[in-house]
Structure formats: structure tokens, C-alpha cells
Design a protein around this motif. Sequence first.
Motif, mmCIF file in Angstrom:
data_model
loop_
_atom_site.group_PDB
_atom_site.id
_atom_site.type_symbol
_atom_site.label_atom_id
_atom_site.label_comp_id
_atom_site.label_asym_id
_atom_site.label_seq_id
_atom_site.Cartn_x
_atom_site.Cartn_y
_atom_site.Cartn_z
ATOM 1 N N GLU A 150 -3.325 -10.266 -2.610
ATOM 2 C CA GLU A 150 -2.081 -9.503 -2.727
ATOM 3 C C GLU A 150 -2.195 -8.107 -2.113
ATOM 4 N N GLN A 151 -3.353 -7.816 -1.522
ATOM 5 C CA GLN A 151 -3.611 -6.484 -0.959
ATOM 6 C C GLN A 151 -3.199 -5.411 -1.958
ATOM 7 N N ALA A 152 -3.666 -5.610 -3.197
ATOM 8 C CA ALA A 152 -3.238 -4.765 -4.315
ATOM 9 C C ALA A 152 -3.895 -3.400 -4.322
ATOM 10 N N GLY A 153 -5.020 -3.266 -3.677
ATOM 11 C CA GLY A 153 -5.682 -1.971 -3.682
ATOM 12 C C GLY A 153 -5.323 -1.165 -2.457
ATOM 13 N N GLN A 154 -5.076 0.096 -2.648
ATOM 14 C CA GLN A 154 -4.889 0.962 -1.500
ATOM 15 C C GLN A 154 -6.202 1.704 -1.292
ATOM 16 N N CYS A 155 -6.524 2.650 -2.152
ATOM 17 C CA CYS A 155 -7.838 3.291 -2.021
ATOM 18 C C CYS A 155 -8.885 2.472 -2.770
ATOM 19 N N GLY A 156 -8.483 1.759 -3.825
ATOM 20 C CA GLY A 156 -9.378 0.882 -4.560
ATOM 21 C C GLY A 156 -10.180 1.548 -5.663
ATOM 22 N N TYR A 157 -10.048 2.849 -5.825
ATOM 23 C CA TYR A 157 -10.876 3.554 -6.796
ATOM 24 C C TYR A 157 -10.626 3.067 -8.223
ATOM 25 N N CYS A 158 -9.409 2.764 -8.567
ATOM 26 C CA CYS A 158 -9.062 2.346 -9.925
ATOM 27 C C CYS A 158 -9.339 0.876 -10.195
ATOM 28 N N LEU A 159 -9.551 0.095 -9.145
ATOM 29 C CA LEU A 159 -9.517 -1.364 -9.291
ATOM 30 C C LEU A 159 -10.596 -1.949 -10.197
ATOM 31 N N SER A 160 -11.782 -1.375 -10.257
ATOM 32 C CA SER A 160 -12.782 -1.958 -11.155
ATOM 33 C C SER A 160 -12.311 -1.854 -12.603
ATOM 34 N N GLY A 161 -11.695 -0.728 -12.968
ATOM 35 C CA GLY A 161 -11.156 -0.596 -14.318
ATOM 36 C C GLY A 161 -9.975 -1.513 -14.555
ATOM 37 N N GLN A 188 1.527 -3.502 -20.096
ATOM 38 C CA GLN A 188 1.005 -2.878 -21.317
ATOM 39 C C GLN A 188 -0.521 -2.883 -21.316
ATOM 40 N N ALA A 189 -1.130 -3.996 -20.922
ATOM 41 C CA ALA A 189 -2.595 -4.099 -20.907
ATOM 42 C C ALA A 189 -3.221 -3.136 -19.898
ATOM 43 N N LEU A 190 -2.488 -2.821 -18.839
ATOM 44 C CA LEU A 190 -3.004 -1.934 -17.797
ATOM 45 C C LEU A 190 -2.542 -0.486 -17.972
ATOM 46 N N ASP A 191 -1.902 -0.202 -19.084
ATOM 47 C CA ASP A 191 -1.344 1.128 -19.313
ATOM 48 C C ASP A 191 -2.403 2.240 -19.296
ATOM 49 N N ASP A 192 -3.629 1.929 -19.680
ATOM 50 C CA ASP A 192 -4.707 2.929 -19.691
ATOM 51 C C ASP A 192 -5.366 3.106 -18.332
ATOM 52 N N ASN A 193 -4.921 2.375 -17.336
ATOM 53 C CA ASN A 193 -5.503 2.461 -15.994
ATOM 54 C C ASN A 193 -4.538 3.183 -15.070
ATOM 55 N N ILE A 194 -4.957 4.339 -14.592
ATOM 56 C CA ILE A 194 -4.104 5.132 -13.722
ATOM 57 C C ILE A 194 -4.434 4.823 -12.263
ATOM 58 N N CYS A 195 -3.403 4.470 -11.513
ATOM 59 C CA CYS A 195 -3.522 4.278 -10.071
ATOM 60 C C CYS A 195 -2.692 5.364 -9.413
ATOM 61 N N ARG A 196 -3.358 6.256 -8.737
ATOM 62 C CA ARG A 196 -2.656 7.377 -8.113
ATOM 63 C C ARG A 196 -2.061 6.998 -6.749
ATOM 64 N N CYS A 197 -2.416 5.830 -6.234
ATOM 65 C CA CYS A 197 -1.889 5.411 -4.928
ATOM 66 C C CYS A 197 -0.509 4.774 -5.040
ATOM 67 N N GLY A 198 -0.121 4.378 -6.229
ATOM 68 C CA GLY A 198 1.183 3.750 -6.394
ATOM 69 C C GLY A 198 1.183 2.265 -6.105
ATOM 70 N N ARG A 242 1.948 -4.222 -6.774
ATOM 71 C CA ARG A 242 1.015 -5.192 -6.177
ATOM 72 C C ARG A 242 -0.060 -5.596 -7.176
ATOM 73 N N ILE A 243 -0.502 -4.651 -7.990
ATOM 74 C CA ILE A 243 -1.503 -4.962 -9.014
ATOM 75 C C ILE A 243 -0.923 -5.933 -10.035
ATOM 76 N N LEU A 244 0.296 -5.687 -10.489
ATOM 77 C CA LEU A 244 0.942 -6.594 -11.446
ATOM 78 C C LEU A 244 1.080 -7.996 -10.854
ATOM 79 N N ARG A 245 1.506 -8.076 -9.590
ATOM 80 C CA ARG A 245 1.622 -9.374 -8.908
ATOM 81 C C ARG A 245 0.272 -10.073 -8.843
ATOM 82 N N ALA A 246 -0.764 -9.330 -8.552
ATOM 83 C CA ALA A 246 -2.098 -9.914 -8.440
ATOM 84 C C ALA A 246 -2.576 -10.460 -9.781
ATOM 85 N N VAL A 247 -2.318 -9.759 -10.862
ATOM 86 C CA VAL A 247 -2.735 -10.246 -12.188
ATOM 87 C C VAL A 247 -1.943 -11.507 -12.548
ATOM 88 N N GLU A 248 -0.661 -11.525 -12.209
ATOM 89 C CA GLU A 248 0.129 -12.746 -12.434
ATOM 90 C C GLU A 248 -0.462 -13.914 -11.641
#
Length: 159
Positions: free
Chosen positions: A95-106, A128-138, A142-148
Motif C-alpha cells: 500500500e506504500q503506506a510509509g513515507q519516511c517510515g520512521y513511525c512504521l515499526s511502532g 483507535q488501536a493506532l491512536d498512540d502512534n504519531i505519523c508526522r508525514c500524514g 494508507r496505514i489504515l488501508r494497509a492494516v485492513e
Amino acid sequence: MAQFELTVNGSAVKVMVANEETSLLAVLRNELGLVGTRFGCGLEQCGCCMVLIDGAPQKSCAKPIWSVAGKSIITVEGLGTPERPHPLQQALLDEQAGQCGYCLSGVIISAKALLDRNPQPTRAEIAQALDDNICRCGSHNRILRAVEKAAALQREAAR
């Protein structure tokens, strides 16, 4: 010096630290060479340092090593390999969900915990499950789509 025993990515390890208040994140990165877990804010607010501790997603940047003695820790490195990525890792790539990728491991760790307890989450439950994970790239959508997608892949593989 203090010695602590824990299980990291399925392997029993013993670590020696000069200070028992040393963070789990520092031990993972500096002592065990597991650098996939990131240092973000150091204040348990951004989620970059998320790991699974006995199956629950927890932030590791301010968690003292003494508090996880005897526990099982799973980092992003414990989920898959480049040759055989975990379905979450593969879905994020697809889904090309990562832009910089820094947040993705969390994000991956938090999503793994969600899918372990709920293999068919709604989009709202994922958010809700990802609410504690901040992605500054916006990259949130794409992240939600990837988890689905990962949830669907896991359900399909379980059949």
C-alpha cells in the motif's frame, strides 16, 4: 552492574546494565543491536518505540529494564524477515503506506496486537488501536488501508 533475563523475539537473553533504570529501548538498540524500534520523543507520547511485552503493545523509551525482567518482548525484527515479511509488513509495502517510515515499526507492533485480539477489526477499531502512534508525514489513510489489507491476508491464510 545489574543483570536481567528476558525473552526477546523468542530467544532467552541476559543483559548487563550499569543502571537498572536504563530504558528497555536503550537495551534493545545498544546492547542487543535491535535498531528497528525507534527513539522518537523519549516521553512515551509518539509510539515510535512500541514493542509487545507479554503480547501487549507498550512504549519502551521510558520503561526501565528492571520492569520487564522475565517477560517476553517482541520487536519489529521478531515479526518477519525481508524474505518472509509478516502480513502487516507486506501490506504496508504493498500500500506504500510509509513515507519516511520512521513511525512504521511502532505502527506495525500496535497493529499486530490489534489483529492478534481482533482478526476482523473495523476501520474505527484500527484507528483507535493506532491512536498512540504519531505519523508526522500524514500517511494515516494508507496505514489504515494497509492494516485492513493485512487483516484480510491473515484471515485468508488461516482458512
